[in-house]
Enzyme design. Sequence first.
Site, mmCIF file in Angstrom:
data_model
loop_
_atom_site.group_PDB
_atom_site.id
_atom_site.type_symbol
_atom_site.label_atom_id
_atom_site.label_comp_id
_atom_site.label_asym_id
_atom_site.label_seq_id
_atom_site.Cartn_x
_atom_site.Cartn_y
_atom_site.Cartn_z
ATOM 1 N N LYS A 95 -8.185 -2.245 0.558
ATOM 2 C CA LYS A 95 -7.564 -2.533 1.751
ATOM 3 C C LYS A 95 -7.314 -0.811 1.500
ATOM 4 C CE LYS A 95 -4.497 -3.674 4.992
ATOM 5 N NZ LYS A 95 -4.310 -2.548 5.987
ATOM 6 N N SER B 262 -4.532 -1.689 -1.082
ATOM 7 C CA SER B 262 -3.198 -1.248 0.264
ATOM 8 C C SER B 262 -2.431 0.196 -1.003
ATOM 9 C CB SER B 262 -2.009 -1.970 1.060
ATOM 10 O OG SER B 262 -1.943 -1.398 2.335
#
Length: 133
Positions: free
Chosen positions: A73, A48
């Site tokens: 992600k 992320s």
Amino acid sequence: TAGLFLEANRPVVFVVSNKGVIDSQETFTDGFDLETPLVILVDHNTASAAEVFTAALKENGRAKVVGEQTFGKGIIQTIRELSDKNGGVAVTVARYETPNHNDINKSGIPVDVETNVECPKDDALACIPSSVL
């Protein structure tokens, strides 16, 4: 943030909405350190925002990435509540693209130098090959 190590007007990330609208995020001013060589140690759990940071520095030629390919992600989700407060569902509302417009979701960020990441938590330098330093 990545902007601390990048020159002004460098792309950091593109956020692409599920409707196709692209929001470009770039640096506004020069960062405080534009010259010190940087090495970012990542592994298969790096995800992320850490991947956004890593890609921004790697693709702007500011850092070498060492370790294992990252998790991948690269989506932004929100939770929508179901009726009668009977749970919820995650809805993808956007995705991240790197400065070179790579979609990292489910693919991650490849490293420049693959290395073992099993080093003591208090000695990350032990995982970085001397050839990179």
